[in-house]
Structure formats: structure tokens, C-alpha cells
Design a protein around this motif. Structure first.
Motif, PDB file in Angstrom:
ATOM      1  N   LEU A   1       0.874  -1.171   0.000  1.00  0.00           N
ATOM      2  CA  LEU A   1       0.000   0.000   0.000  1.00  0.00           C
ATOM      3  C   LEU A   1       0.912   1.221   0.000  1.00  0.00           C
ATOM      4  CD1 LEU A   1      -2.431  -0.930   2.951  1.00  0.00           C
ATOM      5  CD2 LEU A   1      -2.508  -1.737   0.593  1.00  0.00           C
ATOM      6  N   ILE A   2       0.404   2.356  -0.478  1.00  0.00           N
ATOM      7  CA  ILE A   2       1.185   3.607  -0.437  1.00  0.00           C
ATOM      8  C   ILE A   2       0.557   4.517   0.615  1.00  0.00           C
ATOM      9  CG2 ILE A   2       1.974   5.610  -1.739  1.00  0.00           C
ATOM     10  CD1 ILE A   2       1.958   3.871  -4.244  1.00  0.00           C
ATOM     11  N   LYS A   3       1.342   4.805   1.646  1.00  0.00           N
ATOM     12  CA  LYS A   3       0.837   5.569   2.798  1.00  0.00           C
ATOM     13  C   LYS A   3       0.315   6.938   2.393  1.00  0.00           C
ATOM     14  CE  LYS A   3       2.505   7.161   7.314  1.00  0.00           C
ATOM     15  NZ  LYS A   3       3.070   8.492   7.272  1.00  0.00           N
ATOM     16  N   GLU A   4       0.968   7.591   1.425  1.00  0.00           N
ATOM     17  CA  GLU A   4       0.619   8.960   1.049  1.00  0.00           C
ATOM     18  C   GLU A   4      -0.676   9.054   0.240  1.00  0.00           C
ATOM     19  OE1 GLU A   4       3.675   7.617   0.924  1.00  0.00           O
ATOM     20  OE2 GLU A   4       4.446   8.818   2.588  1.00  0.00           O
ATOM     21  N   CYS A   5      -1.217   7.917  -0.209  1.00  0.00           N
ATOM     22  CA  CYS A   5      -2.431   7.958  -1.035  1.00  0.00           C
ATOM     23  C   CYS A   5      -3.684   7.884  -0.169  1.00  0.00           C
ATOM     24  CB  CYS A   5      -2.401   6.815  -2.051  1.00  0.00           C
ATOM     25  SG  CYS A   5      -1.232   7.154  -3.380  1.00  0.00           S
ATOM     26  N   ILE A   6      -4.768   8.424  -0.695  1.00  0.00           N
ATOM     27  CA  ILE A   6      -6.015   8.473   0.090  1.00  0.00           C
ATOM     28  C   ILE A   6      -6.702   7.108   0.142  1.00  0.00           C
ATOM     29  CG2 ILE A   6      -7.486   9.251  -1.825  1.00  0.00           C
ATOM     30  CD1 ILE A   6      -8.874  11.071   0.283  1.00  0.00           C
ATOM     31  N   ALA A   7      -6.465   6.284  -0.879  1.00  0.00           N
ATOM     32  CA  ALA A   7      -7.074   4.953  -0.885  1.00  0.00           C
ATOM     33  C   ALA A   7      -6.142   3.970  -1.580  1.00  0.00           C
ATOM     34  CB  ALA A   7      -8.422   4.985  -1.598  1.00  0.00           C
ATOM     35  N   ASN A   8      -6.224   2.729  -1.145  1.00  0.00           N
ATOM     36  CA  ASN A   8      -5.419   1.659  -1.734  1.00  0.00           C
ATOM     37  C   ASN A   8      -6.316   0.450  -1.977  1.00  0.00           C
ATOM     38  OD1 ASN A   8      -2.296   2.282  -1.563  1.00  0.00           O
ATOM     39  ND2 ASN A   8      -3.211   3.131   0.297  1.00  0.00           N
ATOM     40  N   LEU A   9      -6.280  -0.073  -3.198  1.00  0.00           N
ATOM     41  CA  LEU A   9      -7.101  -1.229  -3.561  1.00  0.00           C
ATOM     42  C   LEU A   9      -6.179  -2.402  -3.865  1.00  0.00           C
ATOM     43  CD1 LEU A   9      -8.561   1.531  -4.643  1.00  0.00           C
ATOM     44  CD2 LEU A   9     -10.051  -0.039  -5.830  1.00  0.00           C
ATOM     45  N   GLU A  10      -6.257  -3.435  -3.046  1.00  0.00           N
ATOM     46  CA  GLU A  10      -5.445  -4.625  -3.292  1.00  0.00           C
ATOM     47  C   GLU A  10      -6.104  -5.416  -4.422  1.00  0.00           C
ATOM     48  OE1 GLU A  10      -4.767  -6.794   0.352  1.00  0.00           O
ATOM     49  OE2 GLU A  10      -4.403  -4.940   1.476  1.00  0.00           O
ATOM     50  N   CYS A  11      -5.306  -5.806  -5.416  1.00  0.00           N
ATOM     51  CA  CYS A  11      -5.884  -6.444  -6.621  1.00  0.00           C
ATOM     52  C   CYS A  11      -5.105  -7.683  -7.037  1.00  0.00           C
ATOM     53  CB  CYS A  11      -5.824  -5.475  -7.802  1.00  0.00           C
ATOM     54  SG  CYS A  11      -6.799  -3.994  -7.602  1.00  0.00           S
ATOM     55  N   LYS A  12      -5.859  -8.639  -7.606  1.00  0.00           N
ATOM     56  CA  LYS A  12      -5.235  -9.829  -8.201  1.00  0.00           C
ATOM     57  C   LYS A  12      -5.735  -9.974  -9.629  1.00  0.00           C
ATOM     58  CE  LYS A  12      -4.887 -12.037  -3.792  1.00  0.00           C
ATOM     59  NZ  LYS A  12      -5.262 -13.035  -2.851  1.00  0.00           N
ATOM     60  N   ILE A  13      -4.868 -10.455 -10.500  1.00  0.00           N
ATOM     61  CA  ILE A  13      -5.284 -10.630 -11.893  1.00  0.00           C
ATOM     62  C   ILE A  13      -6.399 -11.670 -11.967  1.00  0.00           C
ATOM     63  CG2 ILE A  13      -4.598 -11.469 -14.166  1.00  0.00           C
ATOM     64  CD1 ILE A  13      -1.840 -10.375 -13.723  1.00  0.00           C
ATOM     65  N   ALA A  14      -7.501 -11.296 -12.648  1.00  0.00           N
ATOM     66  CA  ALA A  14      -8.629 -12.220 -12.803  1.00  0.00           C
ATOM     67  C   ALA A  14      -8.711 -12.772 -14.226  1.00  0.00           C
ATOM     68  CB  ALA A  14      -9.934 -11.513 -12.445  1.00  0.00           C
ATOM     69  N   ASP A  15      -8.188 -12.022 -15.190  1.00  0.00           N
ATOM     70  CA  ASP A  15      -8.349 -12.432 -16.595  1.00  0.00           C
ATOM     71  C   ASP A  15      -7.248 -11.773 -17.435  1.00  0.00           C
ATOM     72  OD1 ASP A  15      -9.197 -12.969 -19.181  1.00  0.00           O
ATOM     73  OD2 ASP A  15     -11.277 -12.391 -18.828  1.00  0.00           O
ATOM     74  N   THR A  16      -6.543 -12.595 -18.209  1.00  0.00           N
ATOM     75  CA  THR A  16      -5.460 -12.053 -19.048  1.00  0.00           C
ATOM     76  C   THR A  16      -5.766 -12.220 -20.537  1.00  0.00           C
ATOM     77  OG1 THR A  16      -4.305 -14.160 -18.928  1.00  0.00           O
ATOM     78  CG2 THR A  16      -3.610 -12.458 -17.359  1.00  0.00           C
ATOM     79  N   THR A  17      -7.014 -12.564 -20.866  1.00  0.00           N
ATOM     80  CA  THR A  17      -7.285 -12.911 -22.265  1.00  0.00           C
ATOM     81  C   THR A  17      -7.147 -11.721 -23.224  1.00  0.00           C
ATOM     82  OG1 THR A  17      -9.648 -12.692 -21.802  1.00  0.00           O
ATOM     83  CG2 THR A  17      -8.756 -14.922 -21.823  1.00  0.00           C
ATOM     84  N   MET A  18      -7.184 -10.501 -22.681  1.00  0.00           N
ATOM     85  CA  MET A  18      -7.043  -9.337 -23.575  1.00  0.00           C
ATOM     86  C   MET A  18      -5.670  -8.668 -23.467  1.00  0.00           C
ATOM     87  SD  MET A  18     -10.828  -7.678 -23.386  1.00  0.00           S
ATOM     88  CE  MET A  18     -11.005  -8.048 -21.669  1.00  0.00           C
TER      89      MET A  18
END
Ligand SMILES: Cc1cc2nc3c(=O)[nH]c(=O)nc-3n(C[C@H](O)[C@H](O)[C@H](O)COP(=O)(O)O)c2cc1C
Length: 184
Positions: free
Chosen positions: A112-129
């Protein structure tokens, strides 16, 4: 009445979701890039489409680890955001250079980046494109919002280094009759 714009300038009108940072972690440590080309594609589970090109060092880390954190900066970080998008983690430690502090995430190894107002943890769900459009579909696994932050205005990239700063919010919730179930 309308002035014609070249079709290749579509991004200057449509890009303007909030500019975000994408933090990754890999064998070479933490890195961060700037990203303007993204959009929501599903409410639940929350899916976000992100264009991250193979010219970005972050692309390799994202492909290798399958995860990242989308961090949302506010207007006070506009200069860092622009400079982060104009240099590569291949040459620079961007967390150190731009005074960013990495905090541990809970569902991904990317920080996460402390200086940012929000942090969204993400995982790749689809690489077909990815092969065709460099477009990753990411699933959001956790969201952290800094409630105490004084500066809350996001910035929206209007193309070529120009940013629109958030202004007033217009409350039209009473007209959201068809979508009532989405409103808290
Ligand atoms: C305002 C702005 C928006 C950007 N948007 C994107 C984007 O949507 N996708 C992308 O692949 N690169 C985008 N970039 C470029 C990357 O941030 C840039 O290539 C960066 O140097 C990549 O860092 P890295 O090599 O450490 O991954 C943007 C840059 C700026 C300044």
C-alpha cells in the motif's frame, strides 16, 4: 458549432477517471507507475480493467506475481504522480526518489502507499485481452481508505500532463430509483 478533434485524441476526453498509481512487488523490490487508462467493469466481485503496457517495468512484475495495489493520489501529489509516470523502476527506486512509504497489504505482497487516500489490493482475474490490448482484468480483494486525510481532491488526467482537480459533488441520489440497492 462543434470543432473537430483528431480521433486519436479520444483519450483527452475519456481518460479522466482518477489518475492512479499501480504498486507492484517483485524480486527487484517495490515499484510504482502512473496509470490513466482504467475502468470499472463489474460491481461484485469488483473488477477493474487496466491498460499496462509491456514498455512498463511494472508489466513484468504484474505478470510474474499476478497482483498489484491500485493507489489513489490526491492533488497534492500531482507532481510526483507525473514524474513517477516519466521514469522507470528499471533505473530508479521510485519509493525513495518520490518520498513514498510502503505499508504491508493484507491479501497481496505488493505494498500500500501511505501517502495515497485509498489503496485497492488487486489480483489478476483475466489475461485474455493482454496480448491484444495490454488490458488486464483485476479483481479487487481489499480496499483501504484514509479517513483522516485533510486533502481529499482527486485528479483526473485530461491528457498530455493536464489534470482536472475534483470540485463540488452534486447529490442526485434521490433519482437513483432503479439502482437503489447499490446505495448505502
Ligand atoms: C499521466 C500519466 C498517465 C499514464 N497512464 C498510463 C497507462 O494508463 N498505462 C500505461 O501502461 N502507462 C501509463 N503511463 C506511463 C507509465 O506510468 C510510465 O511508462 C512509467 O514510466 C512506467 O513505470 P515503470 O517502468 O517503473 O513500470 C502514464 C504516465 C503518465 C504521466
Amino acid at each position: 458549432m462543434f470543432k473537430e478533434l483528431p480521433a486519436k485524441k479520444a483519450y483527452t476526453l475519456l481518460e479522466s477517471g482518477p489518475i492512479v498509481l499501480v504498486a507492484t512487488s517483485g524480486p527487484r523490490g517495490h515499484n510504482v507507475m502512473t496509470m490513466g487508462f482504467h475502468m470499472m467493469v463489474q460491481h461484485e466481485p469488483a473488477l477493474v480493467a487496466c491498460m499496462i503496457g509491456p514498455w512498463d517495468h511494472s508489466y513484468t512484475a504484474l505478470r510474474e506475481t499476478g497482483e498489484c495495489v491500485i493507489s489513489i493520489p490526491t492533488v497534492d501529489l500531482a507532481e510526483q504522480v507525473t514524474r513517477i509516470g516519466n521514469c522507470s523502476g528499471q533505473d530508479v527506486d521510485k519509493f525513495a526518489t518520490f518520498g513514498l512509504h510502503a505499508l504491508p497489504a493484507s491479501t497481496v505482497d505488493a505494498p500500500l502507499i501511505k501517502e495515497c487516500i485509498a489503496n485497492l489490493e488487486c489480483k489478476i482475474a483475466d489475461t485474455t485481452m493482454v496480448e491484444r490490448y495490454n488490458l488486464f482484468i483485476l479483481e479487487v480483494s481489499k480496499i483501504w481508505v484514509d479517513q483522516s486525510r485533510h486533502e481529499r481532491r482527486l485528479i483526473h488526467h485530461a491528457g498530455d500532463g493536464a489534470f482536472i482537480v475534483d470540485g463540488d459533488t452534486v447529490d442526485m441520489r434521490r433519482h437513483m430509483t432503479k439502482w437503489r440497492y447499490l446505495i448505502d
